[in-house]
Design a protein around this motif. Structure first.
Motif, PDB file in Angstrom:
ATOM      1  N   LYS A   1       0.750  -1.298   0.038  1.00  0.00           N
ATOM      2  CA  LYS A   1      -0.122   0.067   0.069  1.00  0.00           C
ATOM      3  C   LYS A   1       0.874   1.196   0.119  1.00  0.00           C
ATOM      4  O   LYS A   1       0.670   2.148  -0.663  1.00  0.00           O
ATOM      5  CB  LYS A   1      -0.900  -0.085   1.320  1.00  0.00           C
ATOM      6  CG  LYS A   1      -1.870   1.146   1.286  1.00  0.00           C
ATOM      7  CD  LYS A   1      -3.005   0.931   2.425  1.00  0.00           C
ATOM      8  CE  LYS A   1      -3.630   2.332   2.480  1.00  0.00           C
ATOM      9  NZ  LYS A   1      -4.736   2.293   3.647  1.00  0.00           N
ATOM     10  N   ALA A   2       1.964   1.168   0.725  1.00  0.00           N
ATOM     11  CA  ALA A   2       2.735   2.364   0.925  1.00  0.00           C
ATOM     12  C   ALA A   2       3.352   2.701  -0.352  1.00  0.00           C
ATOM     13  O   ALA A   2       3.901   3.860  -0.689  1.00  0.00           O
ATOM     14  CB  ALA A   2       3.784   2.238   2.375  1.00  0.00           C
ATOM     15  N   THR A   3       3.978   1.699  -1.210  1.00  0.00           N
ATOM     16  CA  THR A   3       4.684   2.082  -2.404  1.00  0.00           C
ATOM     17  C   THR A   3       3.730   2.618  -3.336  1.00  0.00           C
ATOM     18  O   THR A   3       4.285   3.076  -4.403  1.00  0.00           O
ATOM     19  CB  THR A   3       5.087   0.529  -3.034  1.00  0.00           C
ATOM     20  OG1 THR A   3       4.050  -0.165  -3.510  1.00  0.00           O
ATOM     21  CG2 THR A   3       5.946  -0.060  -2.100  1.00  0.00           C
ATOM     22  N   GLN A   4       2.255   2.676  -3.266  1.00  0.00           N
ATOM     23  CA  GLN A   4       1.548   3.314  -4.152  1.00  0.00           C
ATOM     24  C   GLN A   4       1.764   5.004  -4.061  1.00  0.00           C
ATOM     25  O   GLN A   4       1.129   5.898  -4.767  1.00  0.00           O
ATOM     26  CB  GLN A   4       0.135   2.824  -3.957  1.00  0.00           C
ATOM     27  CG  GLN A   4      -0.133   1.570  -4.066  1.00  0.00           C
ATOM     28  CD  GLN A   4       0.204   1.113  -5.549  1.00  0.00           C
ATOM     29  OE1 GLN A   4       0.068   1.625  -6.642  1.00  0.00           O
ATOM     30  NE2 GLN A   4       1.230   0.026  -5.487  1.00  0.00           N
ATOM     31  N   GLU A   5       2.320   5.349  -2.978  1.00  0.00           N
ATOM     32  CA  GLU A   5       2.305   6.706  -2.858  1.00  0.00           C
ATOM     33  C   GLU A   5       3.976   7.302  -3.007  1.00  0.00           C
ATOM     34  O   GLU A   5       4.747   6.501  -3.095  1.00  0.00           O
ATOM     35  CB  GLU A   5       1.831   7.480  -1.632  1.00  0.00           C
ATOM     36  CG  GLU A   5       2.351   6.587  -0.314  1.00  0.00           C
ATOM     37  CD  GLU A   5       1.477   6.686   0.778  1.00  0.00           C
ATOM     38  OE1 GLU A   5       0.744   7.414   0.954  1.00  0.00           O
ATOM     39  OE2 GLU A   5       1.907   6.010   2.007  1.00  0.00           O
ATOM     40  N   LYS A   6       4.030   8.481  -3.002  1.00  0.00           N
ATOM     41  CA  LYS A   6       5.457   8.868  -2.968  1.00  0.00           C
ATOM     42  C   LYS A   6       6.209   8.790  -1.784  1.00  0.00           C
ATOM     43  O   LYS A   6       5.826   9.382  -0.694  1.00  0.00           O
ATOM     44  CB  LYS A   6       5.375  10.438  -3.190  1.00  0.00           C
ATOM     45  CG  LYS A   6       6.863  11.217  -3.947  1.00  0.00           C
ATOM     46  CD  LYS A   6       6.758  12.290  -4.713  1.00  0.00           C
ATOM     47  CE  LYS A   6       8.225  12.481  -5.069  1.00  0.00           C
ATOM     48  NZ  LYS A   6       8.041  13.512  -6.275  1.00  0.00           N
ATOM     49  N   SER A   7       6.922   7.762  -1.539  1.00  0.00           N
ATOM     50  CA  SER A   7       7.360   7.162  -0.252  1.00  0.00           C
ATOM     51  C   SER A   7       8.937   6.790  -0.453  1.00  0.00           C
ATOM     52  O   SER A   7       9.493   6.471  -1.458  1.00  0.00           O
ATOM     53  CB  SER A   7       6.651   5.987   0.024  1.00  0.00           C
ATOM     54  OG  SER A   7       6.586   4.908  -0.958  1.00  0.00           O
TER      55      SER A   7
ATOM     56  N   GLU B   1       7.077  16.317   0.812  1.00  0.00           N
ATOM     57  CA  GLU B   1       6.450  15.667  -0.264  1.00  0.00           C
ATOM     58  C   GLU B   1       6.455  14.227  -0.184  1.00  0.00           C
ATOM     59  O   GLU B   1       5.590  13.434  -1.038  1.00  0.00           O
ATOM     60  CB  GLU B   1       7.100  16.079  -1.620  1.00  0.00           C
ATOM     61  CG  GLU B   1       8.363  15.903  -2.078  1.00  0.00           C
ATOM     62  CD  GLU B   1       9.456  16.812  -1.396  1.00  0.00           C
ATOM     63  OE1 GLU B   1      10.656  16.944  -1.966  1.00  0.00           O
ATOM     64  OE2 GLU B   1       9.064  17.467  -0.400  1.00  0.00           O
TER      65      GLU B   1
ATOM     66  N   LYS C   1       6.378  10.503   2.018  1.00  0.00           N
ATOM     67  CA  LYS C   1       6.073   9.789   3.239  1.00  0.00           C
ATOM     68  C   LYS C   1       7.170   8.753   3.419  1.00  0.00           C
ATOM     69  O   LYS C   1       7.659   8.036   2.593  1.00  0.00           O
ATOM     70  CB  LYS C   1       4.822   8.983   3.339  1.00  0.00           C
ATOM     71  CG  LYS C   1       3.520   9.961   3.548  1.00  0.00           C
ATOM     72  CD  LYS C   1       2.441   9.094   3.870  1.00  0.00           C
ATOM     73  CE  LYS C   1       1.255   9.669   4.129  1.00  0.00           C
ATOM     74  NZ  LYS C   1       0.059   9.060   4.583  1.00  0.00           N
TER      75      LYS C   1
ATOM     76  N   TYR D   1       9.796   5.040  -3.702  1.00  0.00           N
ATOM     77  CA  TYR D   1       8.787   4.590  -4.786  1.00  0.00           C
ATOM     78  C   TYR D   1       7.649   5.696  -4.887  1.00  0.00           C
ATOM     79  O   TYR D   1       7.467   6.479  -4.204  1.00  0.00           O
ATOM     80  CB  TYR D   1       7.877   3.510  -4.022  1.00  0.00           C
ATOM     81  CG  TYR D   1       8.583   1.824  -3.771  1.00  0.00           C
ATOM     82  CD1 TYR D   1       8.251   0.952  -4.878  1.00  0.00           C
ATOM     83  CD2 TYR D   1       9.547   1.480  -2.810  1.00  0.00           C
ATOM     84  CE1 TYR D   1       8.925  -0.065  -5.055  1.00  0.00           C
ATOM     85  CE2 TYR D   1      10.170   0.444  -2.905  1.00  0.00           C
ATOM     86  CZ  TYR D   1       9.653  -0.486  -4.068  1.00  0.00           C
ATOM     87  OH  TYR D   1      10.432  -1.708  -4.011  1.00  0.00           O
ATOM     88  N   ASP D   2       7.039   5.311  -6.001  1.00  0.00           N
ATOM     89  CA  ASP D   2       5.835   6.228  -6.534  1.00  0.00           C
ATOM     90  C   ASP D   2       4.983   5.233  -7.621  1.00  0.00           C
ATOM     91  O   ASP D   2       5.491   4.945  -8.107  1.00  0.00           O
ATOM     92  CB  ASP D   2       6.461   7.602  -7.067  1.00  0.00           C
ATOM     93  CG  ASP D   2       5.410   8.699  -7.157  1.00  0.00           C
ATOM     94  OD1 ASP D   2       4.415   8.398  -6.587  1.00  0.00           O
ATOM     95  OD2 ASP D   2       5.691   9.483  -8.154  1.00  0.00           O
ATOM     96  N   LYS D   3       3.632   5.282  -6.875  1.00  0.00           N
ATOM     97  CA  LYS D   3       2.489   4.563  -8.071  1.00  0.00           C
ATOM     98  C   LYS D   3       3.084   3.043  -8.040  1.00  0.00           C
ATOM     99  O   LYS D   3       2.923   2.741  -9.334  1.00  0.00           O
ATOM    100  CB  LYS D   3       2.515   5.452  -9.237  1.00  0.00           C
ATOM    101  CG  LYS D   3       1.919   6.844  -9.114  1.00  0.00           C
ATOM    102  CD  LYS D   3       1.634   7.506 -10.323  1.00  0.00           C
ATOM    103  CE  LYS D   3       1.206   8.971  -9.964  1.00  0.00           C
ATOM    104  NZ  LYS D   3       1.948   9.955 -10.667  1.00  0.00           N
TER     105      LYS D   3
END
Length: 106
Positions: free
Chosen positions: A15-21, A49, A51, A78-80
């Protein structure tokens, strides 16, 4: 490392890899991981910007093997759902080196 969100399951990770992390792979016994503790909060604050997450290598050894992360601390962005960069090595990392990595994946 109170500014980092703990990953507690593979589902949390996915789940966290789906956002800019940015993920910090660490372990409680790692002296180089303890070295970054005094300044990691400032890095998190300076880069709103992203997480920031913490993954305990010992709890997620299979994930670390799958991601080819053998040295800690290591950082992966990661992002998206796509890996955008990594700073993976067995060497101690300075505040500037970590910030340079984050700047490279902005």
């Amino acid at each position: 490392m109170e500014n980092l969100i703990d990953i507690l399951s593979l589902e949390d990770f996915e789940k966290a890899t789906q956002e800019k992390s940015v993920f910090m792979f660490t372990a409680g016994w790692c002296p180089d991981c303890v070295f970054v503790k005094p300044f990691i909060g400032q890095i998190v604050s300076d880069n709103p910007e992203f997480k920031f997450y913490k993954i305990d290598r010992d709890q997620f050894i299979d994930l670390c093997k799958d991601l080819d992360i053998m040295g800690i601390p290591s950082f992966v962005a990661y992002d998206k759902g796509v890996e955008t960069g990594r700073f993976v090595s067995k060497l101690r990392k300075t505040k500037q080196e970590i910030q340079n990595f984050i700047d490279s994946v902005k």
